[in-house]
Structure formats: C-alpha cells, structure tokens
Enzyme design. Structure first.
Site, mmCIF file in Angstrom:
data_model
loop_
_atom_site.group_PDB
_atom_site.id
_atom_site.type_symbol
_atom_site.label_atom_id
_atom_site.label_comp_id
_atom_site.label_asym_id
_atom_site.label_seq_id
_atom_site.Cartn_x
_atom_site.Cartn_y
_atom_site.Cartn_z
ATOM 1 N N GLY A 29 -33.759 -65.953 -10.986
ATOM 2 C CA GLY A 29 -32.797 -65.053 -10.233
ATOM 3 C C GLY A 29 -32.249 -65.570 -8.818
ATOM 4 O O GLY A 29 -31.223 -64.779 -8.470
ATOM 5 N N ASP A 50 -34.420 -63.213 -5.352
ATOM 6 C CA ASP A 50 -33.249 -62.132 -5.528
ATOM 7 C C ASP A 50 -33.653 -60.878 -5.183
ATOM 8 O O ASP A 50 -33.059 -60.042 -4.320
ATOM 9 C CB ASP A 50 -32.827 -62.037 -7.204
ATOM 10 C CG ASP A 50 -33.937 -62.003 -7.915
ATOM 11 O OD1 ASP A 50 -35.036 -61.636 -7.659
ATOM 12 O OD2 ASP A 50 -33.536 -62.055 -9.276
ATOM 13 N N ASP A 107 -39.214 -55.627 -5.708
ATOM 14 C CA ASP A 107 -39.495 -54.515 -6.159
ATOM 15 C C ASP A 107 -40.938 -54.234 -6.079
ATOM 16 O O ASP A 107 -40.939 -53.496 -4.953
ATOM 17 C CB ASP A 107 -39.233 -54.959 -7.745
ATOM 18 C CG ASP A 107 -39.253 -53.609 -8.672
ATOM 19 O OD1 ASP A 107 -39.044 -52.502 -8.198
ATOM 20 O OD2 ASP A 107 -39.511 -53.630 -9.758
ATOM 21 N N LYS A 128 -35.703 -52.910 -3.209
ATOM 22 C CA LYS A 128 -35.518 -51.819 -3.741
ATOM 23 C C LYS A 128 -36.394 -50.553 -2.962
ATOM 24 O O LYS A 128 -37.455 -50.900 -2.609
ATOM 25 C CB LYS A 128 -36.145 -51.330 -5.273
ATOM 26 C CG LYS A 128 -35.155 -52.195 -6.216
ATOM 27 C CD LYS A 128 -35.614 -51.809 -7.470
ATOM 28 C CE LYS A 128 -34.676 -52.440 -8.564
ATOM 29 N NZ LYS A 128 -35.160 -52.485 -10.002
ATOM 30 N N PHE A 150 -31.802 -50.239 -11.985
ATOM 31 C CA PHE A 150 -31.892 -51.708 -12.206
ATOM 32 C C PHE A 150 -30.418 -52.414 -12.178
ATOM 33 O O PHE A 150 -29.459 -51.847 -12.599
ATOM 34 C CB PHE A 150 -32.255 -51.686 -13.848
ATOM 35 C CG PHE A 150 -32.749 -53.022 -14.395
ATOM 36 C CD1 PHE A 150 -34.154 -53.387 -13.951
ATOM 37 C CD2 PHE A 150 -31.866 -53.872 -14.630
ATOM 38 C CE1 PHE A 150 -34.393 -54.638 -14.196
ATOM 39 C CE2 PHE A 150 -32.273 -55.335 -14.889
ATOM 40 C CZ PHE A 150 -33.622 -55.601 -14.882
ATOM 41 N N VAL A 151 -30.359 -53.644 -11.297
ATOM 42 C CA VAL A 151 -29.274 -54.189 -10.796
ATOM 43 C C VAL A 151 -29.180 -55.570 -11.217
ATOM 44 O O VAL A 151 -30.185 -56.098 -11.768
ATOM 45 C CB VAL A 151 -29.080 -54.203 -9.443
ATOM 46 C CG1 VAL A 151 -28.687 -52.734 -8.830
ATOM 47 C CG2 VAL A 151 -30.534 -54.734 -8.797
ATOM 48 N N ASP A 190 -30.520 -60.739 -13.575
ATOM 49 C CA ASP A 190 -30.266 -60.618 -15.028
ATOM 50 C C ASP A 190 -30.802 -59.262 -15.566
ATOM 51 O O ASP A 190 -31.776 -58.671 -15.162
ATOM 52 C CB ASP A 190 -30.750 -61.680 -15.760
ATOM 53 C CG ASP A 190 -32.472 -61.598 -15.939
ATOM 54 O OD1 ASP A 190 -33.193 -61.323 -14.772
ATOM 55 O OD2 ASP A 190 -32.867 -61.475 -16.959
ATOM 56 N N ARG A 243 -26.120 -63.034 -15.304
ATOM 57 C CA ARG A 243 -26.428 -63.531 -13.803
ATOM 58 C C ARG A 243 -25.179 -64.250 -13.316
ATOM 59 O O ARG A 243 -25.122 -64.176 -12.074
ATOM 60 C CB ARG A 243 -27.345 -64.830 -14.191
ATOM 61 C CG ARG A 243 -28.655 -64.498 -14.648
ATOM 62 C CD ARG A 243 -29.780 -65.567 -14.410
ATOM 63 N NE ARG A 243 -30.875 -65.375 -15.175
ATOM 64 C CZ ARG A 243 -31.800 -64.819 -14.981
ATOM 65 N NH1 ARG A 243 -32.038 -64.670 -13.878
ATOM 66 N NH2 ARG A 243 -32.964 -64.875 -15.778
HETATM 67 P P1 IMP Z 1 -41.596 -57.751 -8.300
HETATM 68 O O1 IMP Z 1 -42.730 -58.702 -8.397
HETATM 69 O O2 IMP Z 1 -42.176 -56.365 -8.985
HETATM 70 O O3 IMP Z 1 -41.191 -57.332 -6.847
HETATM 71 O O4 IMP Z 1 -40.498 -58.161 -8.916
HETATM 72 C C1 IMP Z 1 -39.522 -58.922 -8.523
HETATM 73 C C2 IMP Z 1 -38.797 -59.506 -9.789
HETATM 74 O O5 IMP Z 1 -38.454 -58.790 -10.661
HETATM 75 C C3 IMP Z 1 -37.544 -60.419 -9.244
HETATM 76 O O6 IMP Z 1 -37.585 -61.454 -9.040
HETATM 77 C C4 IMP Z 1 -36.552 -59.947 -10.398
HETATM 78 O O7 IMP Z 1 -36.574 -61.165 -11.277
HETATM 79 C C5 IMP Z 1 -37.283 -58.871 -10.956
HETATM 80 N N1 IMP Z 1 -36.481 -57.544 -10.943
HETATM 81 C C6 IMP Z 1 -37.012 -56.411 -10.309
HETATM 82 N N2 IMP Z 1 -36.017 -55.612 -10.142
HETATM 83 C C7 IMP Z 1 -34.975 -56.049 -10.893
HETATM 84 C C8 IMP Z 1 -33.617 -55.363 -11.154
HETATM 85 O O8 IMP Z 1 -33.081 -54.367 -10.751
HETATM 86 N N3 IMP Z 1 -32.675 -56.361 -11.636
HETATM 87 C C9 IMP Z 1 -33.122 -57.410 -12.053
HETATM 88 N N4 IMP Z 1 -34.268 -58.063 -12.122
HETATM 89 C C10 IMP Z 1 -35.210 -57.202 -11.272
HETATM 90 MG MG MG Z 2 -36.956 -63.098 -10.596
#
Ligand code: IMP
Ligand code: MG
Length: 171
Positions: free
Chosen positions: A38, A93, A96, A124, A145-146, A152, A158
């Site tokens: 990403g 990227d 979350d 987010k 969700f973006v 992606d 992407r």
């Molecule tokens: P985390 O570990 O929950 O913080 O998630 C981070 C990863 O989830 C990022 O590196 C993204 O690859 C993926 N991700 C989270 N939200 C989105 C979204 O809205 N679109 C696309 N990928 C996302």
């Molecule tokens: Mg990622």
C-alpha cells in the site's frame, strides 16, 4: 466513484511532509522503509522530495486478505536491507487499528534500528485500538474504506491517482 482527496491535495500534503522530514533528518544516516504494498505510491512520491542521502527498504505486512476485514498480521522482512545502527522512517498508506504500525516499529527496533519514526498518508478517525501516534500524518479521514494512491480493495484500484471511497462500501 466519490473522490475523497484529489490528486493536487495529496501532492500538497506530500510536499509538506517532505519539508518536515528534510528538517528532522538533516545530517542523519537514515533508511526509509515502505510497508508493502500500500505505501509504494506514497514512497515513490515522498523520496523524490527528500534532499538528504538515504537508503530505501521494503517490508511486507498484510492483515487484509482480499477484503475489508482485518485478519492475522503476516510479516515478511526478506527484502529489508541491514538497518543496524540506522535511523528509520517507516511509511504506511493508512493507520487503521494501529496493529501493523505498532508491530513493525517493534520489529525494526528488534532488528537494530537506532530510532523509528512513523509516517502515514491517512489516518482513520476513531479506529485505533492499539495506541500508536504517527510522527507524520497526511490526512485524518472518516471511517470509510478508501482506495487509490496505493490503497487497494482485493488488490485492485491501487493505480488511481486520487483517494476515493469504495463504491457500495461493503462494511
Ligand atoms: P491496521 O493494522 O489495522 O492499522 O491496518 C493497516 C493496514 O490495513 C494498512 O496498511 C492497509 O493496508 C489496510 N487498510 C486499512 N484500512 C484500509 C482502507 O480503507 N483501504 C485500504 N486498505 C486499508
Ligand atoms: Mg497495507
């Protein structure tokens, strides 16, 4: 598709982040590490605005397996150069839950990085379950969700030059 952040706005924020990085990392040997896949587009744009010599590394961490729900985090550091004794700027990227970034910071310190600063293009709002405060953040966005600019859905979209909201948000 709804455009959440247009291309020109991304460019302006990436410029501003690069200016901060240029100020903060002056005179320090450092390695920019992008989290695959990403962060690739963000990495490519950001590094071309960095004015100090630096190395580039890639690490893979996937928690999203073909959908929009989080799974187990799988880390692959087989492509990573030696980071012993180096300062690291870790790029993702989107922030979350915070799982990916917090896990990888620990991982890189364990591999011998002197310091790890974190940088995310998107964050987010109201989603972080693991405390994780990025050193550089591009945009705070609502919980949608973006896709695009590296992000992606099931490995598609992407290439879009803007950040868009996935049509018919399946969440
Ligand atoms: P985390 O570990 O929950 O913080 O998630 C981070 C990863 O989830 C990022 O590196 C993204 O690859 C993926 N991700 C989270 N939200 C989105 C979204 O809205 N679109 C696309 N990928 C996302
Ligand atoms: Mg990622």
């Amino acid at each position: 598709m709804d455009v959440l952040i247009p291309e020109a706005e991304i460019r302006r924020r990436v410029d501003a982040i690069a200016a901060e990085v240029n100020r903060d990392f002056a005179g320090r040997p450092f390695t920019v590490i992008g989290i695959l896949t990403g962060s690739l587009v963000f990495l490519a744009d950001l590094i071309r605005l960095i004015e100090h010599p630096h190395q580039i590394g890639l690490i893979q961490a996937s928690s999203y397996r073909g959908g929009t729900t989080s799974g187990t985090l799988v880390v692959n550091d087989g492509l990573l150069p030696d980071i012993k004794g180096r300062h690291v700027l870790l790029l993702d990227d989107i922030l979350d839950t915070g799982q990916t970034l917090s896990r990888l910071v620990e991982h890189l310190l364990h591999k011998g990085a002197v310091s790890v600063k974190t940088c995310v293009l998107l964050r987010k709002i109201g989603r972080q379950t693991i405390p994780c405060e990025p050193d550089y953040t591009g945009f705070s966005i609502p919980n949608k969700f973006v896709i695009g600019y590296g992000l992606d859905f099931a490995d598609d979209y992407r290439h879009l030059p803007f950040i868009g909201v996935l049509p018919d948000d399946p969440k």
